[in-house]
Scaffold this motif. Sequence first.
Motif, short mmCIF file in Angstrom:
data_model
loop_
_atom_site.label_atom_id
_atom_site.label_comp_id
_atom_site.label_asym_id
_atom_site.label_seq_id
_atom_site.Cartn_x
_atom_site.Cartn_y
_atom_site.Cartn_z
N SER A 52 0.48 -3.65 -4.46
CA SER A 52 -0.50 -3.72 -5.54
C SER A 52 -1.58 -4.75 -5.24
N HIS A 304 1.33 1.08 -13.29
CA HIS A 304 0.38 1.79 -12.43
C HIS A 304 1.10 2.53 -11.31
N LYS A 307 2.88 5.61 -12.81
CA LYS A 307 1.93 6.69 -13.09
C LYS A 307 1.49 7.39 -11.81
N ARG A 308 1.28 6.58 -10.77
CA ARG A 308 0.87 7.14 -9.49
C ARG A 308 1.96 8.04 -8.91
#
Length: 313
Positions: A52, A304, A307-308
């Motif tokens: 990230s 995130h 979701k990815r």
Amino acid sequence: MAEENHTVLSEFFLLGFSDIRALQGPLFWVVLLVYLVTLLGNSLIIILTQTSPTLHSPMYYFLRHLSMVEILYTTTITPRTLADLTFPYPRAISFQGCVAQMYVFIVLGISECCLLTAMAYDRYAAICRPLHYSNLMSQQACMAMVAASWLMGIITATTHSSLIFTLPFPSHPVIPHFLCDILPVLRLANARKHRSEISVMTATVVFIMVPFSLIVASYACILGSILKIASTQSRQKVFSTCSSHLLVVSLFFGTATITYIQPQAGNSVIRDRILSLFYTVVTPMLNPIIYTLRNKEVTGALQHMMKRQVLSL
């Protein structure tokens, strides 16, 4: 005499929890579950801080190394403990195996202690010296702190192991513990025990209390800076960036202090094993949970990533 005993002695016996047989079955499943959650949680922290972009800062660089240490730390102890919990009697561990387990255990424990200190310094630099933060916490400085943490662990482990395992032991040494920890092994020695225990305890106090004092000093400066902030909302925001680390520090140093910095006369074998089980098995599981639930940046990066992954299906 010491040389003769070292020639004869080939193994120790770990008592484990064989003297509390009713507890062994339930404890096996609890320890196994906690171990799996520990591996999952710390692996997730490593992946998040590595992949990230929002977590590519010194604080999360240290957190990634802390999670690596936690995985190695608990793996040094837990698989052997799980195996021992399936036996109703003390199990043998070779002399070399006991030395190796204690050595790695100390290296990782001291390294974690130093990493927590480095993380406190990072918070101090970010809050108290923001204009100099990029210089104080450069990539080279962070790498040097991590390297110093490992070096301190190696030096401490080498010193302790050399001192303890050159002492003579009884011919059938039963360690009243589930791992080759410093004090239980040291107390089995037949000779020079008092002097050696003082030496080991002195070194332990130094390597626990000095980093802890540095952490306290860092947070004293941070508190002073927070109190100068006029806005209550800004104060809460600044304090929230430190709360996760403070909680982890409290868990680590609290259990270490109770376990190692105490008079021998007040010891309880069962209490020592329960405390050791907490800081070797439970604490490594709690650390990633604390950082995930109490840190918005980590939580956001996790959401995130999820979701990815869903979108890629």
